[in-house]
Motif scaffolding. Structure first.
Motif, PDB file in Angstrom:
ATOM      1  N   UNK A  61       0.656  -1.299   0.487  1.00 42.83           N
ATOM      2  CA  UNK A  61       0.095   0.137  -0.150  1.00 42.83           C
ATOM      3  C   UNK A  61       0.507   1.168  -0.170  1.00 42.83           C
ATOM      4  N   UNK A  79       0.116  -4.136  -3.773  1.00 40.78           N
ATOM      5  CA  UNK A  79      -0.607  -5.060  -3.048  1.00 40.78           C
ATOM      6  C   UNK A  79      -0.764  -7.154  -3.883  1.00 40.78           C
ATOM      7  N   UNK A  81      -3.526 -10.578  -2.499  1.00 37.78           N
ATOM      8  CA  UNK A  81      -3.985 -11.543  -2.301  1.00 37.78           C
ATOM      9  C   UNK A  81      -3.329 -12.163  -1.410  1.00 37.78           C
ATOM     10  N   UNK A  93     -16.078  -3.004   4.872  1.00 31.86           N
ATOM     11  CA  UNK A  93     -16.913  -1.713   4.700  1.00 31.86           C
ATOM     12  C   UNK A  93     -18.970  -1.894   5.550  1.00 31.86           C
ATOM     13  N   UNK A 108     -12.972 -12.556  -3.734  1.00 33.94           N
ATOM     14  CA  UNK A 108     -12.104 -11.805  -4.836  1.00 33.94           C
ATOM     15  C   UNK A 108      -9.960 -13.263  -4.384  1.00 33.94           C
TER      16      UNK A 108
ATOM     17  N   UNK B 177     -10.981   1.822   3.310  1.00 35.75           N
ATOM     18  CA  UNK B 177     -11.842   0.829   2.042  1.00 35.75           C
ATOM     19  C   UNK B 177     -11.563   0.792   0.513  1.00 35.75           C
ATOM     20  N   UNK B 179      -7.801   1.047   0.484  1.00 38.68           N
ATOM     21  CA  UNK B 179      -7.640   0.110   0.592  1.00 38.68           C
ATOM     22  C   UNK B 179      -7.556  -1.905   1.022  1.00 38.68           C
ATOM     23  N   UNK B 180      -8.612  -1.317   1.369  1.00 43.32           N
ATOM     24  CA  UNK B 180      -9.330  -3.119   1.531  1.00 43.32           C
ATOM     25  C   UNK B 180      -9.719  -3.501  -0.304  1.00 43.32           C
ATOM     26  N   UNK B 181     -10.450  -2.670  -1.086  1.00 43.05           N
ATOM     27  CA  UNK B 181      -9.918  -3.444  -2.784  1.00 43.05           C
ATOM     28  C   UNK B 181      -8.897  -4.016  -2.598  1.00 43.05           C
ATOM     29  N   UNK B 182      -7.573  -2.672  -2.523  1.00 44.68           N
ATOM     30  CA  UNK B 182      -6.323  -2.757  -3.278  1.00 44.68           C
ATOM     31  C   UNK B 182      -6.000  -4.436  -2.206  1.00 44.68           C
ATOM     32  N   UNK B 183      -5.934  -4.153  -0.926  1.00 42.29           N
ATOM     33  CA  UNK B 183      -5.247  -5.813  -0.815  1.00 42.29           C
ATOM     34  C   UNK B 183      -6.595  -6.648  -0.931  1.00 42.29           C
ATOM     35  N   UNK B 184      -7.209  -7.061  -1.417  1.00 43.11           N
ATOM     36  CA  UNK B 184      -7.762  -7.789  -2.459  1.00 43.11           C
ATOM     37  C   UNK B 184      -7.880  -7.928  -3.601  1.00 43.11           C
ATOM     38  N   UNK B 185      -7.064  -6.671  -4.364  1.00 39.90           N
ATOM     39  CA  UNK B 185      -6.556  -7.385  -5.331  1.00 39.90           C
ATOM     40  C   UNK B 185      -7.691  -6.526  -6.158  1.00 39.90           C
ATOM     41  N   UNK B 186      -8.533  -6.403  -6.252  1.00 42.34           N
ATOM     42  CA  UNK B 186      -9.714  -6.036  -7.540  1.00 42.34           C
ATOM     43  C   UNK B 186      -9.318  -5.123  -8.095  1.00 42.34           C
TER      44      UNK B 186
END
Lengths: 284, 276
Positions: A61, A79, A81, A93, A108, B177, B179-186
């Motif tokens: 990040x 980043x 998974x 969320x 995901x 949020x 960052x959540x998307x990023x760490x889940x590789x969306x």
């Protein structure tokens, strides 16, 4: 180097441009350390030493100003998974229910799984943290402790190779913290994931980790020491305080934080680029 | 306590209604004729020397007649109130949804890209304060169709609140949020639909609610200009007919439909709202 560690951090540095041209503010530099597979590592240091920045760099990040991070011999960039993150403020969320928050992560990771399998897998991880009864509640309807449990379940559910935790229990009251720490130990001892965790809490670090990395104060912070926690597992909060090494380790950590962390700052001491943190083993 | 508060509020509202309608009725009575009126006098408003605002009783009577057969169509200048309102609602909805189709994606773009924000902001700032009716002559000239020109005017007036609110909502999505998307590789598309859109939805809906309110204000004026059909045309037509009862009745209907449109979007906003 013939044998690679699971995670290798080499010469990591973070700096920001200063007021005048050519000048820079160095948060930390020459950070070198290795983590073996299955290790639980805690990092302790004063605010501003850049420990969160290191975690964010590992998570992909944030970007390092210099230095390299290797996981399984491959350089880490962006980043993934394979590196799960548990944030201090849970970062759930809020428009999704507890279950949907986990499903979001599981989907995901395995987008081609059938829906039933995704839901079953998600429910399994929620039951590990004892939240079977709160599947349909929104984060706003959960207490802080329950939210962090959801966040832990979300991180474990994607089975990352490396789990990064940024002061996960920092916002919780002491009682809740104790309960969730033990739940974390329980889940972790089953999955044996590699964990890199930041904390301010010395007791928490001793309870949870195999090794504690101590950071000196910023600017020019260093990873000064690597303290081995020589207390055997399974550890329990109530038992470890009776172990002969417990107070030795604890005193060493507290002494470091109060007295030595500022003296070891890079401004005061000359550090070579390749230095590894000094390994300290206080086992009797 | 709450129940009694609601009850008291209902009583007060009802009393206000009685007082207002009562005094309106009382002040606008036609003077009694001292002798039988000729047909001409009846047509010109009885024995009064001055034109009067029609009293509520007359309007309620008219409303009852109009609403018991709202969709009659007796030629270009005599259509039921329901048909006129339906034309207006249709224009507002078409213009509004076309605007949403443009404003929400562009708002997304502006909200996500500081470059696009800086590049487009001067245009938005200049175009936004223009009265939508000022576009009307140009629209008539270019489109050459009064119907489409009215829809265009609705389009141009509803676009700005939606655009700005979408951009604001998107650019203020919590970093955590993302960052959540990023760490889940969306992927960027997945991030937009799974994280940013639901996170910004309440702000976007607020913009839509403001837009439909403005659109409903503007349609009346626009239809007075373009004529033909619609509630705005109807009001103006009844004014030309000197039928003030119809004018007042349609004023109430405009308020009523505007309220319903707002309530629909408020319900949609409740649907996408979330608590942090």
């Amino acid at each position: 180097m013939s044998k690679h560690s699971f995670l290798e951090i080499q010469g990591l540095k973070k700096s920001y441009p200063g007021q005048t041209k050519g000048e820079e503010t160095v948060i930390f530099e020459h950070a070198n350390f290795n983590i073996e597979k299955g290790e639980f590592i805690c990092v302790i240091g004063h605010s501003g030493c850049g420990k969160s920045t290191i975690l964010n760099i590992l998570a992909g990040l944030d970007e390092a100003s210099d230095g390299l991070v290797f996981m399984n011999g491959k350089e880490v960039s962006g980043p993934s998974l394979e590196r799960g993150v548990i944030f201090q403020n849970y970062s759930l969320l809020p428009w999704k229910t507890t279950l949907e928050n986990i499903v979001f992560a599981v989907r995901a990771k395995w987008p081609h799984w059938p829906k039933e399998k995704i839901i079953e897998h998600s429910k399994h991880y929620l039951s590990l943290v004892g939240l079977d009864h709160a599947l349909d509640r929104k984060p706003a309807q959960l207490s802080g402790g329950m939210r962090q449990r959801v966040s832990i379940a979300r991180a474990f559910s994607t089975q990352p190779e490396l789990l990064l935790m940024d002061e996960p229990f920092g916002a919780l009251d002491a009682l809740t913290r104790g309960v969730i720490q033990e739940e974390l130990i329980k889940i972790w001892s089953e999955s044996k994931q590699t964990v890199f965790m930041i904390t301010h809490d010395v007791d928490e670090a001793i309870l949870l980790s195999d090794r504690i990395l101590l950071m000196s104060n910023g600017p020019h912070a260093q990873i000064a020491e690597s303290v081995t926690v020589s207390i055997p597992r399974q550890r329990k909060r109530t038992d470890i305080i009776h172990h002969p090494d417990y107070y030795k380790i604890r005193n060493h950590l507290v002494d470091f934080l109060i007295n030595r962390s500022k003296d070891l700052s890079g401004v005061a001491t000359q550090v070579t680029a390749g230095q590894q943190p000094k390994t300290i083993n206080l086992a009797s | 306590m709450l129940k009694s508060l609601n009850f008291k509020a209902t009583i007060v509202a009802f009393l206000l209604l009685v007082v207002l309608l009562g005094s309106w009725e009382w002040m606008n009575q036609k003077p009694q004729a001292t002798q039988a009126l000729s047909e001409y006098e009846l047509l010109m408003g009885g024995a009064s020397q001055q034109a009067q605002v029609p009293p509520p009783s007359e309007i309620i009577k008219l409303a009852y007649e109009e609403l018991s057969n709202p969709f009659y169509d007796a030629g270009p200048n005599d259509k039921g109130i329901g048909i006129q309102l339906a034309y207006s609602v249709y224009r507002v909805l078409v213009g509004f949804f076309l605007a949403a189709l443009v404003a929400i994606p562009v708002g997304f773009l502006i909200g996500m890209s500081p470059l696009m924000y800086k590049a487009l902001n001067p245009y938005i700032q200049v175009l936004r304060p223009i009265s939508p009716l000022a576009w009307m002559p140009l629209a008539l000239f270019i489109i050459k169709d009064s119907e489409l020109s009215a829809i265009f005017v609705i389009f141009i007036c509803s676009i700005w609140p939606m655009l700005l609110n979408t951009a604001f909502g998107v650019s203020n999505v919590r970093k955590d949020w993302i960052n959540v998307a990023k760490t889940h590789q969306l992927s960027p598309i997945q991030t937009a639909f799974q994280v940013i859109l639901p996170a910004a939805a309440p702000t976007i809906l607020t913009g839509m609610r403001i837009s439909i309110g403005i659109a409903w204000l503007v349609i009346v004026a626009a239809e007075m200009l373009v004529g033909g059909t619609g509630i705005g045309y109807y009001v103006w037509n009844e004014w030309n007919n000197l039928d003030l009862a119809s004018v007042i009745f349609s004023i109430f209907m405009i308020g009523l439909i505007g309220m319903i449109l707002d309530m629909i979007l408020a319900a949609a906003a409740r649907f996408v709202s979330y608590q942090e």
